[in-house]
Design a protein around this motif. Structure first.
Motif, mmCIF file in Angstrom:
data_model
loop_
_atom_site.group_PDB
_atom_site.id
_atom_site.type_symbol
_atom_site.label_atom_id
_atom_site.label_comp_id
_atom_site.label_asym_id
_atom_site.label_seq_id
_atom_site.Cartn_x
_atom_site.Cartn_y
_atom_site.Cartn_z
ATOM 1 N N VAL A 18 36.990 52.524 22.720
ATOM 2 C CA VAL A 18 36.589 51.602 23.776
ATOM 3 C C VAL A 18 35.107 51.273 23.668
ATOM 4 O O VAL A 18 34.327 52.019 23.080
ATOM 5 C CB VAL A 18 36.896 52.178 25.177
ATOM 6 N N GLN A 19 34.735 50.146 24.234
ATOM 7 C CA GLN A 19 33.345 49.740 24.424
ATOM 8 C C GLN A 19 33.212 49.421 25.898
ATOM 9 O O GLN A 19 33.431 48.279 26.326
ATOM 10 C CB GLN A 19 33.001 48.545 23.558
ATOM 11 N N LEU A 20 32.902 50.433 26.683
ATOM 12 C CA LEU A 20 32.898 50.293 28.130
ATOM 13 C C LEU A 20 31.597 49.707 28.651
ATOM 14 O O LEU A 20 30.513 50.017 28.148
ATOM 15 C CB LEU A 20 33.124 51.660 28.788
ATOM 16 N N VAL A 21 31.733 48.860 29.657
ATOM 17 C CA VAL A 21 30.592 48.359 30.424
ATOM 18 C C VAL A 21 30.959 48.466 31.889
ATOM 19 O O VAL A 21 32.130 48.398 32.258
ATOM 20 C CB VAL A 21 30.220 46.900 30.071
ATOM 21 N N GLU A 22 29.946 48.673 32.723
ATOM 22 C CA GLU A 22 30.190 48.729 34.158
ATOM 23 C C GLU A 22 29.193 47.824 34.868
ATOM 24 O O GLU A 22 28.095 47.579 34.391
ATOM 25 C CB GLU A 22 30.121 50.154 34.693
ATOM 26 N N GLY A 23 29.641 47.325 36.013
ATOM 27 C CA GLY A 23 28.795 46.451 36.806
ATOM 28 C C GLY A 23 29.477 46.070 38.101
ATOM 29 O O GLY A 23 30.470 46.685 38.504
ATOM 30 N N HIS A 24 28.955 45.032 38.738
ATOM 31 C CA HIS A 24 29.480 44.572 40.022
ATOM 32 C C HIS A 24 29.924 43.118 39.905
ATOM 33 O O HIS A 24 29.367 42.346 39.118
ATOM 34 C CB HIS A 24 28.405 44.708 41.100
ATOM 35 N N TRP A 25 30.911 42.758 40.716
ATOM 36 C CA TRP A 25 31.471 41.403 40.679
ATOM 37 C C TRP A 25 32.040 41.096 42.053
ATOM 38 O O TRP A 25 32.633 41.955 42.688
ATOM 39 C CB TRP A 25 32.571 41.345 39.634
ATOM 40 N N ARG A 26 31.854 39.876 42.495
ATOM 41 C CA ARG A 26 32.481 39.447 43.753
ATOM 42 C C ARG A 26 33.798 38.775 43.411
ATOM 43 O O ARG A 26 33.857 37.885 42.556
ATOM 44 C CB ARG A 26 31.580 38.483 44.510
ATOM 45 N N HIS A 27 34.856 39.213 44.103
ATOM 46 C CA HIS A 27 36.199 38.708 43.807
ATOM 47 C C HIS A 27 37.064 38.837 45.059
ATOM 48 O O HIS A 27 37.007 39.860 45.737
ATOM 49 C CB HIS A 27 36.809 39.515 42.658
ATOM 50 N N PRO A 28 37.892 37.825 45.366
ATOM 51 C CA PRO A 28 38.792 37.945 46.527
ATOM 52 C C PRO A 28 39.944 38.907 46.236
ATOM 53 O O PRO A 28 40.434 38.984 45.108
ATOM 54 C CB PRO A 28 39.305 36.519 46.732
ATOM 55 N N ARG A 48 39.705 44.173 28.494
ATOM 56 C CA ARG A 48 40.515 44.381 29.682
ATOM 57 C C ARG A 48 39.691 45.087 30.745
ATOM 58 O O ARG A 48 38.701 45.740 30.426
ATOM 59 C CB ARG A 48 41.785 45.169 29.373
ATOM 60 N N VAL A 49 40.107 44.930 31.981
ATOM 61 C CA VAL A 49 39.476 45.649 33.076
ATOM 62 C C VAL A 49 40.156 47.012 33.162
ATOM 63 O O VAL A 49 41.372 47.099 33.256
ATOM 64 C CB VAL A 49 39.596 44.875 34.411
ATOM 65 N N VAL A 50 39.359 48.070 33.104
ATOM 66 C CA VAL A 50 39.885 49.434 33.100
ATOM 67 C C VAL A 50 40.026 49.962 34.515
ATOM 68 O O VAL A 50 41.012 50.624 34.846
ATOM 69 C CB VAL A 50 38.969 50.357 32.268
ATOM 70 N N ALA A 51 39.043 49.693 35.377
ATOM 71 C CA ALA A 51 39.062 50.209 36.745
ATOM 72 C C ALA A 51 38.191 49.321 37.624
ATOM 73 O O ALA A 51 37.251 48.680 37.134
ATOM 74 C CB ALA A 51 38.546 51.645 36.788
ATOM 75 N N ALA A 52 38.516 49.313 38.912
ATOM 76 C CA ALA A 52 37.697 48.581 39.879
ATOM 77 C C ALA A 52 37.901 49.173 41.263
ATOM 78 O O ALA A 52 38.985 49.684 41.571
ATOM 79 C CB ALA A 52 38.059 47.095 39.884
ATOM 80 N N ASP A 64 44.591 47.600 43.506
ATOM 81 C CA ASP A 64 45.883 47.740 42.843
ATOM 82 C C ASP A 64 45.957 46.851 41.604
ATOM 83 O O ASP A 64 45.030 46.109 41.286
ATOM 84 C CB ASP A 64 47.035 47.471 43.817
ATOM 85 N N SER A 65 47.069 46.935 40.902
ATOM 86 C CA SER A 65 47.215 46.248 39.618
ATOM 87 C C SER A 65 47.146 44.728 39.744
ATOM 88 O O SER A 65 46.631 44.066 38.851
ATOM 89 C CB SER A 65 48.503 46.662 38.924
ATOM 90 N N SER A 66 47.632 44.159 40.835
ATOM 91 C CA SER A 66 47.571 42.694 40.969
ATOM 92 C C SER A 66 46.133 42.219 41.126
ATOM 93 O O SER A 66 45.758 41.180 40.578
ATOM 94 C CB SER A 66 48.444 42.211 42.131
ATOM 95 N N VAL A 67 45.316 42.989 41.834
ATOM 96 C CA VAL A 67 43.896 42.633 41.956
ATOM 97 C C VAL A 67 43.203 42.822 40.610
ATOM 98 O O VAL A 67 42.389 41.987 40.203
ATOM 99 C CB VAL A 67 43.204 43.455 43.068
ATOM 100 N N LEU A 68 43.549 43.902 39.888
ATOM 101 C CA LEU A 68 42.968 44.099 38.554
ATOM 102 C C LEU A 68 43.286 42.921 37.641
ATOM 103 O O LEU A 68 42.424 42.452 36.892
ATOM 104 C CB LEU A 68 43.492 45.387 37.919
ATOM 105 N N GLU A 69 44.524 42.436 37.703
ATOM 106 C CA GLU A 69 44.920 41.303 36.858
ATOM 107 C C GLU A 69 44.154 40.035 37.222
ATOM 108 O O GLU A 69 43.658 39.337 36.334
ATOM 109 C CB GLU A 69 46.422 41.063 36.970
#
Length: 167
Positions: A18-28, A48-52, A64-69
């Motif tokens: 993996v090449q992981l990056v972390e940060g912040h994002w605004r999302h509904p 891919r998004v690993v976690a949020a 949940d998975s739908s928000v991750l998608e």
């Protein structure tokens, strides 16, 4: 193939580190919702998004998975994975402690192969198989603590009042 001592994953294609990056994002969180602040871990190698997690309103909540998608679609449509630093993301070698990881299909297949080795392992080679598993998990940025968070039982729709995850 991934080889460790006399063990092989029997995998035709290597599972990329993996090449992981972390940060912040605004999302509904919902189609017509107001964007909220999320902390995000992304694997830019796959991408891919690993976690949020939602970090607004005082208590962090796994999504949940739908928000991750939908989050992944939002990030990738803006090519965030191509220049994550330009969007305020920073590199990390391991998942942050808060992250409840998700796994790609190839990672799941490899974990299942290693699980099969554990089932079949003798007393003589169990330590080698455990070391193989640990090295694989380290290569994808996951610790035992993350594995526990990923597989622990959570109610299908989260706790009442959404204490564990947001759906």
């Amino acid at each position: 193939m991934n080889w460790f001592g006399n063990l092989s994953s029997d995998c035709e294609q290597l599972v990329a580190p993996v090449q992981l990056v972390e940060g912040h994002w605004r999302h509904p969180l919902h189609a017509y919702g107001v964007p909220v602040l999320l902390r995000v871990v992304m694997d830019v190698a796959e991408p891919r998004v690993v976690a949020a997690q939602v970090i607004e309103h005082g208590t962090p909540l796994d999504v949940d998975s739908s928000v991750l998608e939908s989050l992944a679609q939002s990030l990738f449509s803006q090519d965030v994975h191509h220049q994550p630093k330009a969007w305020g993301f920073v590199s990390c070698t391991m998942l942050p402690d808060w992250a409840k990881p998700t796994f790609s299909e190839s990672q799941i297949e490899e974990l299942q192969r290693i699980e099969g080795y554990l089932i079949e392992a003798s007393d003589d080679n169990i330590d080698s198989v455990l070391q193989l598993r640990d090295e694989f998990l380290k290569g994808i940025g996951v610790t035992d603590q993350h594995m526990y968070r990923a597989v622990r039982q959570t109610p299908q729709f989260g706790h009442k009042h959404g204490r564990n995850r947001v759906s």
